[in-house]
Design a protein around this motif. Structure first.
Motif, PDB file in Angstrom:
ATOM      1  N   TYR A 101      44.788  47.850  41.520  1.00  0.00           N
ATOM      2  CA  TYR A 101      43.849  48.291  40.489  1.00  0.00           C
ATOM      3  C   TYR A 101      42.719  47.311  40.209  1.00  0.00           C
ATOM      4  O   TYR A 101      41.864  47.595  39.360  1.00  0.00           O
ATOM      5  CB  TYR A 101      44.610  48.577  39.190  1.00  0.00           C
ATOM      6  CG  TYR A 101      45.710  49.587  39.378  1.00  0.00           C
ATOM      7  CD1 TYR A 101      45.421  50.911  39.679  1.00  0.00           C
ATOM      8  CD2 TYR A 101      47.048  49.212  39.315  1.00  0.00           C
ATOM      9  CE1 TYR A 101      46.422  51.836  39.886  1.00  0.00           C
ATOM     10  CE2 TYR A 101      48.063  50.127  39.517  1.00  0.00           C
ATOM     11  CZ  TYR A 101      47.751  51.443  39.800  1.00  0.00           C
ATOM     12  OH  TYR A 101      48.752  52.354  40.008  1.00  0.00           O
ATOM     13  N   GLY A 102      42.688  46.174  40.868  1.00  0.00           N
ATOM     14  CA  GLY A 102      41.564  45.268  40.701  1.00  0.00           C
ATOM     15  C   GLY A 102      41.928  43.956  40.039  1.00  0.00           C
ATOM     16  O   GLY A 102      42.865  43.871  39.255  1.00  0.00           O
ATOM     17  N   ARG A 103      41.142  42.919  40.353  1.00  0.00           N
ATOM     18  CA  ARG A 103      41.392  41.580  39.823  1.00  0.00           C
ATOM     19  C   ARG A 103      40.909  41.440  38.377  1.00  0.00           C
ATOM     20  O   ARG A 103      41.560  40.834  37.533  1.00  0.00           O
ATOM     21  CB  ARG A 103      40.661  40.524  40.665  1.00  0.00           C
ATOM     22  CG  ARG A 103      41.313  40.240  42.020  1.00  0.00           C
ATOM     23  CD  ARG A 103      41.112  41.349  43.021  1.00  0.00           C
ATOM     24  NE  ARG A 103      41.381  40.925  44.386  1.00  0.00           N
ATOM     25  CZ  ARG A 103      42.355  41.378  45.147  1.00  0.00           C
ATOM     26  NH1 ARG A 103      43.226  42.254  44.641  1.00  0.00           N
ATOM     27  NH2 ARG A 103      42.487  40.985  46.386  1.00  0.00           N
ATOM     28  N   ARG A 104      39.738  42.009  38.106  1.00  0.00           N
ATOM     29  CA  ARG A 104      39.063  41.773  36.824  1.00  0.00           C
ATOM     30  C   ARG A 104      39.883  42.268  35.640  1.00  0.00           C
ATOM     31  O   ARG A 104      40.085  41.535  34.661  1.00  0.00           O
ATOM     32  CB  ARG A 104      37.698  42.463  36.841  1.00  0.00           C
ATOM     33  CG  ARG A 104      36.923  42.368  35.534  1.00  0.00           C
ATOM     34  CD  ARG A 104      35.552  43.020  35.690  1.00  0.00           C
ATOM     35  NE  ARG A 104      34.818  43.029  34.441  1.00  0.00           N
ATOM     36  CZ  ARG A 104      34.836  44.017  33.556  1.00  0.00           C
ATOM     37  NH1 ARG A 104      35.616  45.081  33.783  1.00  0.00           N
ATOM     38  NH2 ARG A 104      34.131  43.958  32.446  1.00  0.00           N
ATOM     39  N   TYR A 105      40.370  43.504  35.710  1.00  0.00           N
ATOM     40  CA  TYR A 105      41.082  44.076  34.563  1.00  0.00           C
ATOM     41  C   TYR A 105      42.386  43.338  34.281  1.00  0.00           C
ATOM     42  O   TYR A 105      42.764  43.135  33.125  1.00  0.00           O
ATOM     43  CB  TYR A 105      41.344  45.564  34.794  1.00  0.00           C
ATOM     44  CG  TYR A 105      40.081  46.384  34.812  1.00  0.00           C
ATOM     45  CD1 TYR A 105      39.238  46.417  33.702  1.00  0.00           C
ATOM     46  CD2 TYR A 105      39.711  47.120  35.929  1.00  0.00           C
ATOM     47  CE1 TYR A 105      38.060  47.154  33.723  1.00  0.00           C
ATOM     48  CE2 TYR A 105      38.539  47.857  35.963  1.00  0.00           C
ATOM     49  CZ  TYR A 105      37.716  47.876  34.855  1.00  0.00           C
ATOM     50  OH  TYR A 105      36.555  48.597  34.872  1.00  0.00           O
ATOM     51  N   GLY A 142      50.735  33.512  34.083  1.00  0.00           N
ATOM     52  CA  GLY A 142      50.983  33.476  35.517  1.00  0.00           C
ATOM     53  C   GLY A 142      49.973  34.279  36.316  1.00  0.00           C
ATOM     54  O   GLY A 142      49.690  33.958  37.476  1.00  0.00           O
ATOM     55  N   ALA A 143      49.393  35.325  35.704  1.00  0.00           N
ATOM     56  CA  ALA A 143      48.418  36.157  36.416  1.00  0.00           C
ATOM     57  C   ALA A 143      47.123  35.394  36.709  1.00  0.00           C
ATOM     58  O   ALA A 143      46.728  35.270  37.873  1.00  0.00           O
ATOM     59  CB  ALA A 143      48.148  37.434  35.635  1.00  0.00           C
ATOM     60  N   PRO A 144      46.425  34.878  35.687  1.00  0.00           N
ATOM     61  CA  PRO A 144      45.200  34.125  36.018  1.00  0.00           C
ATOM     62  C   PRO A 144      45.479  32.866  36.819  1.00  0.00           C
ATOM     63  O   PRO A 144      44.636  32.431  37.605  1.00  0.00           O
ATOM     64  CB  PRO A 144      44.609  33.786  34.638  1.00  0.00           C
ATOM     65  CG  PRO A 144      45.711  33.965  33.665  1.00  0.00           C
ATOM     66  CD  PRO A 144      46.600  35.019  34.235  1.00  0.00           C
ATOM     67  N   GLY A 145      46.678  32.282  36.657  1.00  0.00           N
ATOM     68  CA  GLY A 145      47.024  31.110  37.447  1.00  0.00           C
ATOM     69  C   GLY A 145      47.018  31.389  38.938  1.00  0.00           C
ATOM     70  O   GLY A 145      46.805  30.477  39.750  1.00  0.00           O
ATOM     71  N   SER A 150      41.781  34.496  44.103  1.00  0.00           N
ATOM     72  CA  SER A 150      41.311  35.698  44.787  1.00  0.00           C
ATOM     73  C   SER A 150      39.986  36.176  44.211  1.00  0.00           C
ATOM     74  O   SER A 150      39.054  36.510  44.947  1.00  0.00           O
ATOM     75  CB  SER A 150      42.360  36.814  44.662  1.00  0.00           C
ATOM     76  OG  SER A 150      43.559  36.440  45.284  1.00  0.00           O
ATOM     77  N   TYR A 151      39.907  36.223  42.888  1.00  0.00           N
ATOM     78  CA  TYR A 151      38.703  36.716  42.213  1.00  0.00           C
ATOM     79  C   TYR A 151      37.496  35.863  42.581  1.00  0.00           C
ATOM     80  O   TYR A 151      36.424  36.386  42.929  1.00  0.00           O
ATOM     81  CB  TYR A 151      38.946  36.700  40.706  1.00  0.00           C
ATOM     82  CG  TYR A 151      37.893  37.404  39.873  1.00  0.00           C
ATOM     83  CD1 TYR A 151      37.456  38.693  40.190  1.00  0.00           C
ATOM     84  CD2 TYR A 151      37.360  36.782  38.743  1.00  0.00           C
ATOM     85  CE1 TYR A 151      36.513  39.335  39.403  1.00  0.00           C
ATOM     86  CE2 TYR A 151      36.422  37.420  37.947  1.00  0.00           C
ATOM     87  CZ  TYR A 151      35.993  38.696  38.284  1.00  0.00           C
ATOM     88  OH  TYR A 151      35.059  39.333  37.505  1.00  0.00           O
ATOM     89  N   SER A 227      35.572  42.397  41.667  1.00  0.00           N
ATOM     90  CA  SER A 227      35.331  41.816  42.985  1.00  0.00           C
ATOM     91  C   SER A 227      34.763  42.868  43.943  1.00  0.00           C
ATOM     92  O   SER A 227      35.408  43.894  44.186  1.00  0.00           O
ATOM     93  CB  SER A 227      36.643  41.275  43.549  1.00  0.00           C
ATOM     94  OG  SER A 227      36.587  41.169  44.954  1.00  0.00           O
ATOM     95  N   PRO A 228      33.558  42.639  44.498  1.00  0.00           N
ATOM     96  CA  PRO A 228      33.000  43.625  45.433  1.00  0.00           C
ATOM     97  C   PRO A 228      33.835  43.755  46.706  1.00  0.00           C
ATOM     98  O   PRO A 228      33.898  44.830  47.309  1.00  0.00           O
ATOM     99  CB  PRO A 228      31.599  43.081  45.726  1.00  0.00           C
ATOM    100  CG  PRO A 228      31.673  41.623  45.408  1.00  0.00           C
ATOM    101  CD  PRO A 228      32.662  41.492  44.298  1.00  0.00           C
ATOM    102  N   LYS A 229      34.469  42.673  47.114  1.00  0.00           N
ATOM    103  CA  LYS A 229      35.311  42.742  48.313  1.00  0.00           C
ATOM    104  C   LYS A 229      36.516  43.635  48.067  1.00  0.00           C
ATOM    105  O   LYS A 229      36.933  44.394  48.950  1.00  0.00           O
ATOM    106  CB  LYS A 229      35.762  41.335  48.711  1.00  0.00           C
ATOM    107  CG  LYS A 229      36.416  41.275  50.089  1.00  0.00           C
ATOM    108  CD  LYS A 229      36.687  39.847  50.510  1.00  0.00           C
ATOM    109  CE  LYS A 229      37.251  39.817  51.932  1.00  0.00           C
ATOM    110  NZ  LYS A 229      37.557  38.442  52.377  1.00  0.00           N
TER     111      LYS A 229
END
Length: 530
Positions: A101-105, A142-145, A150-151, A227-229
């Motif tokens: 579902y994406g890095r940002r959210y 743990g998620a942002p760590g 990747s982001y 992330s556009p990638k």
């Protein structure tokens, strides 16, 4: 500006996009490297700084919380272990969600939640409540760590990717400089408020203050795109192209319409991951998630990805085994040496002899119900920490900043395997040297070199993983690597706790050997992108 235009013109011709069609790597190169990337590196760096603060905060709140909540040594250990366990449990969970579902959210959700938990945890009035808050904080932070790598990496061309991820590690080290400095200012403050049975004092204020920057950076991050990638890997090429146009405009000062790429080619992995639009409307969110889990695990289990995944996870396990093994034990060792030399100014003592003498003094004092500290000195519970803990922490972490700068500079100048192999082998050697030190000055010097090497290796390994693995399994690979690293951290702390009093030599040489093994395994890393 003239040089940048000439460079972009050369890229247009050399990358073959005269017809306006390009894949992601060619398209991101044509965006240039400028204002957007500098701001984005700062954003991800501050996110990582917040993660670093949460990972190190227990060392500074526990001495005060020990008196306030009447914590035993076992309970203090549980607070550390449960925070790490929260991260272990969440690793695969957040990786799968981020790849689906994406890095940002995921970053926005977890950072904001962690800030609330940090502020809420400051109101804890018992050990059990504080334990729950710290475990939940470990789960969400743990998620942002993991996902910051990747982001950040997916907004950069291959040439800048490894270097940039090495530079973001600077902010982790910076957090471990800010943390003792901030603790030194706040925790000694004579603050104590009571309201309806709720006590609020300086260590609680310190815990709440750490949550405020996390909330602020979350609000700022809402202004940045996905992330556009990642979008290209999901077949959402129009959305990715719109983001790339904006990056191009910010970096070059040109209008978005001047961006030479008019159509992005879909990611090759789309044929592997499948098209989400083919799902039945009757599919539940859980069914779709399980399907994504299965697809990602199947892709990751295919050669050569599985071999490299297991290799990277093992190397990171070894790295974190050493990083947390010695890292959490060294402050205690500093205090033991300082107190010993205050009592015996003209004597020298090795680490293991110091540990044995300490244990003997504690054993003699215990039957007499004498309250003693780690070196057998009569003591009372004090909410304040010795200032040497802050000074030594600041010295070591200031030294580690050199590793972040040098690794970023060397990232594109030496082979991919050179830095992790060299730094982990040297870290293992300096780990062995801890056995031979006989003074607090010597332990400080060896600690600086060990920390410099192990921290540098830590961030370089993470950047290599982002570079090796394709986008559709990149986040889950990073998160699983972080999971193995946290298991290594827990294992090393358990090893020290169980073996230190039995045989001091065993945990020291065990940690050094495992770190050296990780350095040797780094020889097997691929030389170039697979």
């Amino acid at each position: 500006m003239v040089n940048q235009i000439a460079s972009l013109s050369y890229l247009v011709e050399s990358t073959g996009v005269k017809d306006g069609t390009a894949d992601f790597e060619k398209a991101i190169k044509l965006c240039g490297y400028g204002k957007f990337h500098y701001g984005f590196l700062l954003l991800c760096g501050v996110m990582f700084l917040c993660v670093g603060c949460q990972n190190g905060i227990n060392a500074y709140i526990l001495p005060s919380a020990e008196c306030d909540l009447k914590l035993t040594s076992e309970q203090k250990g549980l607070l550390n272990v449960f925070f790490l366990l929260g991260g272990v449990v969440s690793s695969l969970f957040w990786g799968v969600f981020a790849d689906a579902y994406g890095r940002r959210y995921i970053l926005l959700l977890t950072l904001f939640t962690d800030s609330i938990l940090s502020i809420g945890g400051s109101l804890s009035q018992s050990f059990n409540v504080l334990l729950i808050f710290r475990a939940l904080s470990g789960f969400f932070i743990g998620a942002p760590g993991s996902l910051v790598y990747s982001y950040l990496g997916e907004f950069h061309a291959e040439k800048q990717r490894v270097k940039t991820i090495c530079y973001v590690g600077f902010f982790w080290t910076l957090s471990w400089l800010i943390l003792p400095g901030l603790a030194w200012i706040i925790i000694p403050l004579p603050l104590s408020f009571q309201f309806n049975g709720i006590v609020y004092n300086s260590w609680r204020l310190f815990l709440a203050v750490i949550g405020i920057p996390t909330m602020l950076i979350t609000l700022i991050a809402t202004r940045y795109p996905e992330s556009p990638k990642f979008l290209v890997s999901q077949g959402r090429t129009e959305e990715a192209l719109a983001i790339l146009r904006k990056i191009y405009a910010i970096n070059t000062g040109h209008h978005e319409d001047e961006y030479p790429v008019k159509m992005l080619l879909p990611d090759d992995t789309m044929s592997i991951t499948g098209n989400k639009s083919s799902y039945s409307n009757k599919d539940s969110v859980l069914t779709e998630l399980l399907r994504n889990v299965w697809q990602q695990m199947r892709c990751l289990a295919s050669p050569p990805l599985l071999k490299y995944a297991l290799l990277c996870w093992t190397i990171y396990f070894a790295n974190m085994f050493g990083y947390y093994g010695f890292g959490l034990w060294l402050p205690e060792l500093f205090n033991r040496f300082e107190n010993y030399h205050n009592l015996h100014p003209n004597r020298t003592v090795s680490v293991c002899k110091l540990v044995r003498e300490t244990n003997l003094e504690l054993a003699v004092a215990a039957p007499k119900n004498i309250l003693v500290d780690s070196v057998g000195i009569v003591n009372e519970c004090s909410p304040n920490m010795d200032e040497m803990v802050f000074i030594n922490s600041l010295t070591i972490n200031a030294f580690c900043l050199l590793g972040n700068i040098v690794s970023g500079y060397l990232a594109n100048r030496v082979g991919r395997r050179t830095i992790p192999v060299t730094t982990m082998l040297l870290a293992g050697v300096f780990g062995f040297m801890i056995y031979f030190v006989t003074s607090s000055v010597q332990i400080l010097m060896v600690s600086c070199m060990f920390s410099l090497m192990i921290v540098t290796a830590n961030f370089v390994i993470s950047s290599i993983v982002v570079d090796i693995f394709p986008t559709h399994v990149g986040a889950v690979t990073i998160c699983m690597m972080t999971c193995f690293g946290r298991i290594g951290a827990i294992a090393s702390n358990l090893a020290f706790g169980m073996l230190l009093d039995i045989s001091c030599e065993v945990p020291i040489f065990l940690v050094g050997s495992i770190v050296i093994l990780g350095g040797l395994l780094a020889f097997v890393l691929p030389k170039k992108k697979s």
